[in-house]
Design a protein around this motif. Sequence first.
Motif, PDB file in Angstrom:
ATOM      1  N   GLY A 144       0.838  -1.182   0.000  1.00  0.00           N
ATOM      2  CA  GLY A 144       0.000   0.000   0.000  1.00  0.00           C
ATOM      3  C   GLY A 144       0.878   1.238   0.000  1.00  0.00           C
ATOM      4  N   ALA A 145       0.628   2.141   0.934  1.00  0.00           N
ATOM      5  CA  ALA A 145       1.410   3.375   1.006  1.00  0.00           C
ATOM      6  C   ALA A 145       2.566   3.259   1.993  1.00  0.00           C
ATOM      7  N   GLU A 146       2.770   2.077   2.565  1.00  0.00           N
ATOM      8  CA  GLU A 146       3.787   1.915   3.594  1.00  0.00           C
ATOM      9  C   GLU A 146       4.986   1.124   3.082  1.00  0.00           C
ATOM     10  N   THR A 147       6.164   1.486   3.564  1.00  0.00           N
ATOM     11  CA  THR A 147       7.372   0.711   3.339  1.00  0.00           C
ATOM     12  C   THR A 147       7.574  -0.201   4.536  1.00  0.00           C
ATOM     13  N   VAL A 148       7.697  -1.493   4.265  1.00  0.00           N
ATOM     14  CA  VAL A 148       7.759  -2.489   5.336  1.00  0.00           C
ATOM     15  C   VAL A 148       9.208  -2.878   5.582  1.00  0.00           C
ATOM     16  N   GLU A 149       9.604  -2.864   6.846  1.00  0.00           N
ATOM     17  CA  GLU A 149      10.951  -3.288   7.221  1.00  0.00           C
ATOM     18  C   GLU A 149      10.990  -4.803   7.395  1.00  0.00           C
ATOM     19  N   LEU A 150      12.013  -5.431   6.841  1.00  0.00           N
ATOM     20  CA  LEU A 150      12.192  -6.870   6.970  1.00  0.00           C
ATOM     21  C   LEU A 150      13.562  -7.165   7.558  1.00  0.00           C
TER      22      LEU A 150
END
Length: 237
Positions: A18-24
């Motif tokens: 979506g509009a979020e950057t996900v940290e992995l």
Amino acid sequence: MSPPPRLRLLGPFRLELGAETVELCRNGQRLLAFMGLRQRACRTVLAGTLWPEVTEEHARGSLRTALWKLPRTEPPLIGCCGDSLRVAPALCVDVHTLTRTALGVVQGRGIVAHAPPPLELLHGEDLLPGWDEDWVLLERERLRQLRLHALDALAEALIRQGRPALAMEAAWASVRAEPLRESAHRAVVSAHLAEGNLSEALRHYHAFCRLLNEELSVEPSPQFTRLLTEQLPRRRS
């Protein structure tokens, strides 16, 4: 409707939901990057590639942990099909977009007269800079070569279409990426000639001759030399 998930592998790793950057975590990044490039892989190959220095049992355990830690999405980013894993069809991977664009240019598709050319090829970043695993290095070199061939083909097509200024941009992008690549320098000279700038073409040719001599102790190919010598009698007459 929310946008599809996006995986960016050109430049620093980035997963967008979506509009979020996900940290992995690091293993999650490696898993998603490998699968994003390959689209599908069996568990044994995947575990052995990502964790080559441990036993198969340990590697499979690390794979299960990395899969479990991935963000929960519907459908899952990586789905299971027996002993194989497969990337969700909705996941947009920038590497595949670049590959389709570059192959289209090399094959002569997608360069329509008077239409904006695919200038995104000019500013491509390397695949996962700083990652030094073998599977990344191989794919990085493949993409680099594909982009260089596409830039050369784009420059030639734009010259034929009478758009030498844009052709020059494509040619110089190729020169910056690989300064000793003769085909890129030929494209620069061809663009100068298409604009009627013989002095600029000669200046660039001689600068490339000096570069080749200093770096490799070789001369330009006869093809490059003919590109200019065929123009000189015509201009003199």
